[in-house]
Design a protein around this motif. Structure first.
Motif, PDB file in Angstrom:
ATOM      1  N   LEU A 221       8.809  13.533   2.581  1.00  0.00           N
ATOM      2  CA  LEU A 221       7.357  13.476   2.817  1.00  0.00           C
ATOM      3  C   LEU A 221       6.399  14.101   1.757  1.00  0.00           C
ATOM      4  O   LEU A 221       5.392  14.441   1.792  1.00  0.00           O
ATOM      5  N   THR A 222       7.063  14.613   0.660  1.00  0.00           N
ATOM      6  CA  THR A 222       6.375  15.233  -0.401  1.00  0.00           C
ATOM      7  C   THR A 222       6.025  14.164  -1.584  1.00  0.00           C
ATOM      8  O   THR A 222       5.548  14.594  -2.498  1.00  0.00           O
ATOM      9  N   MET A 223       6.418  12.815  -1.107  1.00  0.00           N
ATOM     10  CA  MET A 223       6.234  11.811  -2.168  1.00  0.00           C
ATOM     11  C   MET A 223       5.564  10.695  -1.307  1.00  0.00           C
ATOM     12  O   MET A 223       5.578  10.583  -0.156  1.00  0.00           O
ATOM     13  N   PRO A 224       4.562   9.739  -1.763  1.00  0.00           N
ATOM     14  CA  PRO A 224       3.991   8.610  -0.978  1.00  0.00           C
ATOM     15  C   PRO A 224       5.202   7.686  -0.362  1.00  0.00           C
ATOM     16  O   PRO A 224       6.112   7.497  -0.772  1.00  0.00           O
ATOM     17  N   ILE A 225       4.964   7.462   0.878  1.00  0.00           N
ATOM     18  CA  ILE A 225       5.686   6.242   1.443  1.00  0.00           C
ATOM     19  C   ILE A 225       5.080   5.029   1.263  1.00  0.00           C
ATOM     20  O   ILE A 225       3.923   4.718   1.315  1.00  0.00           O
TER      21      ILE A 225
ATOM     22  N   GLY B  30       0.933  -1.304   0.044  1.00  0.00           N
ATOM     23  CA  GLY B  30       0.237  -0.003   0.279  1.00  0.00           C
ATOM     24  C   GLY B  30       0.897   1.338   0.124  1.00  0.00           C
ATOM     25  O   GLY B  30       2.158   1.301  -0.160  1.00  0.00           O
ATOM     26  N   ILE B  31       0.383   2.484   0.064  1.00  0.00           N
ATOM     27  CA  ILE B  31       0.902   3.492   0.090  1.00  0.00           C
ATOM     28  C   ILE B  31       0.361   4.777   1.124  1.00  0.00           C
ATOM     29  O   ILE B  31      -0.963   4.477   1.463  1.00  0.00           O
ATOM     30  N   ILE B  32       1.134   5.339   1.820  1.00  0.00           N
ATOM     31  CA  ILE B  32       0.595   6.489   2.711  1.00  0.00           C
ATOM     32  C   ILE B  32       0.733   7.843   2.241  1.00  0.00           C
ATOM     33  O   ILE B  32       1.940   7.965   1.481  1.00  0.00           O
ATOM     34  N   LEU B  33      -0.138   8.656   1.973  1.00  0.00           N
ATOM     35  CA  LEU B  33       0.006   9.855   1.571  1.00  0.00           C
ATOM     36  C   LEU B  33       0.438  10.812   2.580  1.00  0.00           C
ATOM     37  O   LEU B  33      -0.434  11.322   3.575  1.00  0.00           O
ATOM     38  N   PRO B  34       1.719  11.233   2.887  1.00  0.00           N
ATOM     39  CA  PRO B  34       2.183  11.850   4.066  1.00  0.00           C
ATOM     40  C   PRO B  34       1.351  13.318   4.386  1.00  0.00           C
ATOM     41  O   PRO B  34       1.072  13.489   5.609  1.00  0.00           O
ATOM     42  N   TRP B  35       0.982  13.886   3.288  1.00  0.00           N
ATOM     43  CA  TRP B  35       0.424  15.205   3.388  1.00  0.00           C
ATOM     44  C   TRP B  35      -1.098  15.157   3.973  1.00  0.00           C
ATOM     45  O   TRP B  35      -1.648  16.188   4.552  1.00  0.00           O
TER      46      TRP B  35
END
Length: 262
Positions: free
Chosen positions: A137-141, A64-69
């Motif tokens: 943190l400007t990109m997905p994790i 999966g991915i987390i959107l940090p923002w």
């Protein structure tokens, strides 16, 4: 020690390279025990690890991915083969000598498990303990979620992890949450210095061992910062109660998105 979801241990992880914590109090919340039972059912139905059918190891894996923002978590789609099989690929580069530079493909988690609120809560709690620079943190994790069960019924057999030695994973952060431990001898966790990676437990100097411990009850947990420590879990053997020995755990890793422009 008990940790309530939402209380950060990131400072301790950044300082020492690993943390131990306990999320079992989450099971006291309304609906959480039913969600935990659903996770147990997923573990009961795990397929055998196709890459080593003699290791007595069972697993599924999804990404999966987390959107940090926005602090949103989203599952990524599975890979579908030409014959319609759903898979999820995993790659550790040179960090796993047993599968050096080799892609592995595992059966994904069920859709019911992906929608399990308790699992999502755990994923986001772990993420809150990680630390990154602001550019990252400007990109997905990227988030890798492994369900791994070690199970033996033969008193002469042993279930082993992969790799079966002290190692680093190649992912900046990895967390482990016990789901079940029953009639087990072994399954001891070790945290050691980075230079211990690649060695067997008996080869490590005593002053390079930071801690050894066992996870014994549901949602007892630990996390590591990969560049600061190495780690290992010993093999599982059948205990004295007969029947089967089972050690099940959720492993969650976090990796930044990297853009390479030639």
């Amino acid at each position: 020690m008990k940790t309530v979801l939402g209380k950060s241990k990131a400072a301790a992880l950044e300082e020492t390279g690993y943390i131990r914590f306990d999320l079992s109090s989450e099971l006291e919340h309304p609906g959480s025990m039913e969600q935990f039972r659903q996770l147990l059912q997923e573990f009961a139905e795990l397929p055998l690890d196709p890459y080593n059918k003699k290791a007595h190891r069972y697993r599924r894996y999804s990404r999966g991915i987390i959107l940090p923002w926005t602090k949103e978590f989203h599952w990524l789609p599975n890979y579908q083969t030409s014959d319609g099989e759903q898979l999820c690929e995993y790659f550790q580069g040179t960090y796993n000598a047993e599968y050096n530079e080799e892609y592995r493909a595992f059966s994904p988690l069920s859709e019911a498990t992906k929608q399990n609120p308790l699992l999502t809560k755990i994923i986001m709690y772990d993420y809150e303990q990680t630390f990154w620079d602001r550019r990252t943190l400007t990109m997905p994790i990227h988030v890798g979620v492994h369900f791994v069960k070690m199970l033996v019924s033969d008193p002469h057999a042993e279930s082993v992890a992969s790799p079966d030695h002290v190692h680093q994973d190649g992912e900046p952060f990895t967390f482990c949450h016990l789901v079940e431990r029953s009639n087990v001898l072994g399954g001891t966790n070790l945290i050691a210095t980075p230079e211990s990676a690649g060695k067997k437990r008996e080869e490590i100097k005593p002053d390079h061992i930071l801690e050894e411990f066992e996870l014994n009850h549901p949602l007892e947990s630990y996390g590591v910062c990969d560049q600061m420590v190495s780690h290992y879990v010993s093999g599982v053997r059948l205990g004295t109660d007969g029947g089967v020995a089972v050690r099940s755990a959720i492993l969650i890793d976090y990796v930044p998105t990297v853009i390479s422009i030639p």
